[in-house]
Design an enzyme around this catalytic site. Structure first.
Site, PDB file in Angstrom:
ATOM      1  N   HIS A 101     -17.439 -43.720   5.376  1.00 29.45           N
ATOM      2  CA  HIS A 101     -17.884 -42.505   4.918  1.00 29.45           C
ATOM      3  C   HIS A 101     -19.210 -42.107   4.667  1.00 29.45           C
ATOM      4  O   HIS A 101     -19.679 -41.356   3.963  1.00 29.45           O
ATOM      5  CB  HIS A 101     -17.161 -42.401   3.448  1.00 29.45           C
ATOM      6  N   ASP A 169     -17.113 -38.934  -7.219  1.00 28.67           N
ATOM      7  CA  ASP A 169     -16.208 -37.858  -7.378  1.00 28.67           C
ATOM      8  C   ASP A 169     -14.915 -38.104  -6.588  1.00 28.67           C
ATOM      9  O   ASP A 169     -13.798 -37.339  -6.853  1.00 28.67           O
ATOM     10  CB  ASP A 169     -16.850 -36.440  -6.696  1.00 28.67           C
ATOM     11  N   GLU A 291     -21.054 -32.445 -14.809  1.00 28.60           N
ATOM     12  CA  GLU A 291     -21.585 -32.289 -13.669  1.00 28.60           C
ATOM     13  C   GLU A 291     -22.201 -30.613 -13.445  1.00 28.60           C
ATOM     14  O   GLU A 291     -22.235 -29.870 -14.542  1.00 28.60           O
ATOM     15  CB  GLU A 291     -20.797 -32.406 -12.433  1.00 28.60           C
TER      16      GLU A 291
HETATM   17  P1  FAD Z   1     -19.370 -47.271   4.527  1.00 29.63           P
HETATM   18  O1  FAD Z   1     -19.823 -45.862   4.872  1.00 29.63           O
HETATM   19  O2  FAD Z   1     -18.474 -47.882   5.376  1.00 29.63           O
HETATM   20  O3  FAD Z   1     -20.551 -48.283   4.292  1.00 29.63           O
HETATM   21  C1  FAD Z   1     -21.817 -48.010   3.645  1.00 29.63           C
HETATM   22  C2  FAD Z   1     -23.058 -48.911   3.651  1.00 29.63           C
HETATM   23  O4  FAD Z   1     -22.458 -50.043   2.999  1.00 29.63           O
HETATM   24  C3  FAD Z   1     -23.028 -49.545   5.084  1.00 29.63           C
HETATM   25  O5  FAD Z   1     -24.457 -49.952   5.205  1.00 29.63           O
HETATM   26  C4  FAD Z   1     -22.159 -50.672   5.131  1.00 29.63           C
HETATM   27  O6  FAD Z   1     -22.753 -51.720   6.009  1.00 29.63           O
HETATM   28  C5  FAD Z   1     -22.167 -51.019   3.929  1.00 29.63           C
HETATM   29  N1  FAD Z   1     -21.238 -52.080   3.318  1.00 29.63           N
HETATM   30  C6  FAD Z   1     -19.889 -51.378   3.324  1.00 29.63           C
HETATM   31  N2  FAD Z   1     -19.090 -52.332   2.497  1.00 29.63           N
HETATM   32  C7  FAD Z   1     -19.790 -53.208   2.182  1.00 29.63           C
HETATM   33  C8  FAD Z   1     -19.817 -54.683   1.362  1.00 29.63           C
HETATM   34  N3  FAD Z   1     -18.452 -54.910   1.098  1.00 29.63           N
HETATM   35  N4  FAD Z   1     -20.636 -55.300   1.280  1.00 29.63           N
HETATM   36  C9  FAD Z   1     -21.801 -54.697   1.689  1.00 29.63           C
HETATM   37  N5  FAD Z   1     -22.356 -53.849   2.186  1.00 29.63           N
HETATM   38  C10 FAD Z   1     -21.213 -53.049   2.570  1.00 29.63           C
HETATM   39  N6  FAD Z   1     -20.987 -41.233  -3.284  1.00 29.63           N
HETATM   40  C11 FAD Z   1     -21.397 -41.210  -4.610  1.00 29.63           C
HETATM   41  O7  FAD Z   1     -22.108 -42.044  -5.320  1.00 29.63           O
HETATM   42  N7  FAD Z   1     -20.857 -40.324  -5.446  1.00 29.63           N
HETATM   43  C12 FAD Z   1     -19.760 -39.470  -4.953  1.00 29.63           C
HETATM   44  O8  FAD Z   1     -19.271 -38.594  -5.598  1.00 29.63           O
HETATM   45  C13 FAD Z   1     -19.544 -39.312  -3.811  1.00 29.63           C
HETATM   46  N8  FAD Z   1     -18.737 -38.580  -2.995  1.00 29.63           N
HETATM   47  C14 FAD Z   1     -18.101 -38.750  -1.799  1.00 29.63           C
HETATM   48  C15 FAD Z   1     -17.346 -37.892  -1.327  1.00 29.63           C
HETATM   49  C16 FAD Z   1     -17.015 -37.992   0.082  1.00 29.63           C
HETATM   50  C17 FAD Z   1     -15.953 -36.930   0.624  1.00 29.63           C
HETATM   51  C18 FAD Z   1     -17.735 -38.859   0.816  1.00 29.63           C
HETATM   52  C19 FAD Z   1     -17.376 -38.777   2.309  1.00 29.63           C
HETATM   53  C20 FAD Z   1     -18.512 -39.606   0.297  1.00 29.63           C
HETATM   54  C21 FAD Z   1     -18.819 -39.559  -1.001  1.00 29.63           C
HETATM   55  N9  FAD Z   1     -19.967 -40.444  -1.472  1.00 29.63           N
HETATM   56  C22 FAD Z   1     -20.173 -40.277  -2.730  1.00 29.63           C
HETATM   57  C23 FAD Z   1     -20.635 -41.229  -0.628  1.00 29.63           C
HETATM   58  C24 FAD Z   1     -20.081 -42.630  -0.645  1.00 29.63           C
HETATM   59  O9  FAD Z   1     -20.566 -43.296  -1.830  1.00 29.63           O
HETATM   60  C25 FAD Z   1     -20.808 -43.211   0.616  1.00 29.63           C
HETATM   61  O10 FAD Z   1     -20.625 -42.907   1.671  1.00 29.63           O
HETATM   62  C26 FAD Z   1     -20.615 -44.831   0.662  1.00 29.63           C
HETATM   63  O11 FAD Z   1     -21.280 -45.419   1.698  1.00 29.63           O
HETATM   64  C27 FAD Z   1     -19.088 -45.391   0.544  1.00 29.63           C
HETATM   65  O12 FAD Z   1     -18.488 -45.235   1.735  1.00 29.63           O
HETATM   66  P2  FAD Z   1     -17.874 -46.349   2.297  1.00 29.63           P
HETATM   67  O13 FAD Z   1     -16.807 -47.086   1.373  1.00 29.63           O
HETATM   68  O14 FAD Z   1     -16.846 -45.708   3.414  1.00 29.63           O
HETATM   69  O15 FAD Z   1     -18.724 -47.424   2.926  1.00 29.63           O
END
Ligand code: FAD
Length: 534
Positions: A101, A169, A291
């Site tokens: 994400h 969120d 917010e």
């Molecule tokens: P990924 O995108 O898969 O990974 C993000 C990073 O973390 C990469 O560098 C990856 O290598 C690393 N990573 C993943 N898993 C691990 C692990 N287990 N250990 C170490 N590193 C790891 N963020 C907020 O703070 N507040 C919000 O309200 C918010 N709302 C969002 C709403 C939407 C619709 C979306 C799409 C995103 C939102 N985000 C928000 C952003 C979100 O926090 C980031 O996208 C975050 O990266 C989490 O997504 P993911 O779990 O898919 O991680």
């Protein structure tokens, strides 16, 4: 740093070796030298479907293909994978992919290996979400796998009448993914970001070491990993703080036409501490969530983040918008329970009485705790059904110091955004308290006690996302020229100098931690901090 990056000279060899290795996977026989031990090599996938998923993310702006996707059957598989890279003369890049994400390829690994964390989740092979525990020194907590989704953490802990205090969120994000950034939402002003609500973690470092860390034990790793953008290790388990969960939520939105009145009220509301009025844990005079967002004439009144205003009031709000071009919507919530049901309205009324919103523009909802926390999901499902979820998302998120938020309003909201007239997605703006963050952690925030998060959550077509990208760059340029010391959240930079500026006084320790825990620069290259930059 670019000069310390050891890959380019012999990375070609790695590619050849992995490619050969994958080609033997189907036959379960490994011949010749291989980097990945035979007991895990069958976990590598290089079929088009696996590669396609790992080559894109929510942003839909960047495309980088890995050589393989690794689907671990346990954290021991991940340890073996990282060890095999670390001990090899030709190390290969590795990144955990939570849900993908990110918006700028942060979980991608060009020519390396993406660890598909959802494989652990799907088969309940990771740490999962076990029971909840109580420790007199820290209170309630749950041990949660880094691969888990926050929605599942919520559902599991609610069964015990408990829940984490700090959220994002949107809940379909992984624990490891948000802890690698910070994890912010309307609760942050009061409970800190999600990274402030972790007691302990198990982390697999870039050397393949499996270490338990906490503020007392392996504290450099603990603080480094929280907000560390995946640079020091893969989070296998996190011990998350829990609190008694409320049953219901009074959820309010009020509308302002004046930015000063809006921010003054926001700042006053977040300054009200959670001091207990009675000897009851939940019963206090502070809000639980705050917010804020922009309403602009070019965008819809309700958006995918939540539909709130009754349609009967749309003409009235639109008429106010036409008059002012831009409005500011303050959103807050107060949790309540059976025992506080009788007092919550009175407390809210007291709070609302002092606010300077436009009279008549007060909206309230009374919803379950789950409905409130999971409020974005219905919007997501709607967009998915319309084919509008998997589109480009040229997002820009940043932290702006309180002392310059009015300059930001006039230079960005009222000038760049209004004049360009392309922003239709949600634009969030709300304050938080620095004292709720831990400066030892990697997350980089402004130096002032109160700072705002501003999020431009754009969605666009595949042919017009560049206009948003240009606008994002212009916003950042405006801030730089005006001397507004913003920090990007979910950062994306193109040069080493920008990363150095981003981390500021933390840059030295960030680098030192990298050399200590991932000296061969194996992990999360998609962040572009130590790899392929400049
Ligand atoms: P990924 O995108 O898969 O990974 C993000 C990073 O973390 C990469 O560098 C990856 O290598 C690393 N990573 C993943 N898993 C691990 C692990 N287990 N250990 C170490 N590193 C790891 N963020 C907020 O703070 N507040 C919000 O309200 C918010 N709302 C969002 C709403 C939407 C619709 C979306 C799409 C995103 C939102 N985000 C928000 C952003 C979100 O926090 C980031 O996208 C975050 O990266 C989490 O997504 P993911 O779990 O898919 O991680």
């Amino acid at each position: 740093m670019a000069e310390n990056f050891p890959f380019p000279t012999y990375f070609v060899l790695t590619i050849i070796t992995i490619t050969r290795l994958i080609s033997t996977v189907g036959k379960t026989e490994l011949t010749g030298p291989s980097l990945v031990p035979s007991n895990i090599s069958h976990r590598l996938r290089d079929d088009p479907e696996a590669i396609k998923i790992a080559s894109s993310d929510y942003g839909n702006l960047v495309r980088e293909s890995p050589l393989a996707v690794f689907q671990p059957s346990s954290i021991y598989d991940i340890i073996s994978l990282i060890k095999s890279s670390y001990t090899s003369s030709v190390p290969f890049h590795i990144a955990a992919r939570g849900q993908g994400h990110s918006t700028r390829g942060q979980a991608m690994v060009p020519n390396g290996v993406v660890v598909d964390m959802s494989a652990l989740r799907r088969q309940s092979l990771g740490f999962g979400i076990g029971s909840v525990f109580h420790d007199p020194s820290v209170g309630y907590y749950a041990d949660v796998g880094g691969e888990q989704l926050w929605i599942d953490v919520l559902q599991a802990t609610l069964r015990h009448g408990l829940a984490p205090p700090s959220w994002t969120d949107y809940l379909y994000l992984t624990v490891g993914g948000t802890l690698s950034n910070a994890g912010i939402s309307g609760q942050t002003f009061r409970y800190g970001p999600q990274i402030s609500n972790v007691h302990e973690m198990d982390v697999i470092t870039g050397k393949g070491d499996f270490l338990t860390c906490s503020p007392e034990k392996n504290s450099e790793l603990f603080h480094g990993v929280l907000g560390g953008l995946g640079q020091f290790g893969i989070i296998a388990r996190a011990r998350i703080a829990l609190r008694p969960a409320p049953k219901r939520v009074k959820w309010v939105r009020v509308i302002y036409n004046d930015f000063s009145a809006f921010t003054k009220d926001q700042e006053r509301l977040i300054s009200i501490s959670g001091e207990k009025k009675r000897d009851n844990d939940d019963d206090d005079n502070a809000l639980d969530y705050l917010e804020g967002m922009l309403l602009m004439h070019q965008g819809p009144i309700n958006n995918w983040r939540s539909s709130f205003f009754p349609s009967s009031d749309h003409p009235k709000i639109i008429s106010l918008l036409v008059q002012h071009s831009i409005l500011y919507c303050l959103e807050f919530a107060k949790y309540y329970d059976d025992h506080s049901e009788h007092s919550v309205d009175k407390e809210l009324q007291e709070m609302v009485r002092g606010l300077s919103y436009v009279p008549g523009f007060y909206y309230e909802k009374n919803v379950s705790f789950m409905e409130f926390l999971n409020r974005v999901r219905s919007g997501e499902l709607k967009l998915q059904s319309q084919g509008l979820w998997d589109v480009p998302h040229p997002w820009l998120n940043m932290f702006v110091p309180k002392s310059r938020i009015h300059d930001f309003d006039s230079g960005v909201f009222k000038d760049i955004i209004l004049k360009r007239n392309i922003t239709k997605g949600p634009v969030l703006v709300y304050p938080m308290n620095r004292s709720k963050w831990n400066d030892k952690m990697s997350a980089s925030i402004p130096d002032e006690e109160v700072f705002y998060t501003v999020g431009f959550l754009h969605s666009s077509g595949f042919d017009d996302w560049k206009a948003f990208d240009v606008q994002n760059r212009d916003i950042l340029r405006f801030c730089e020229e005006a001397g507004i010391k913003v920090k990007q959240y979910l950062p994306h930079y193109a040069t080493q100098q920008e990363w150095t500026n981003h981390f500021g006084t933390k840059w030295m320790s960030f680098q030192e931690r990298k050399y200590q825990f991932d000296p061969r620069m194996i992990l999360s290259p998609g962040q572009r901090i130590f790899n392929n930059i400049d």
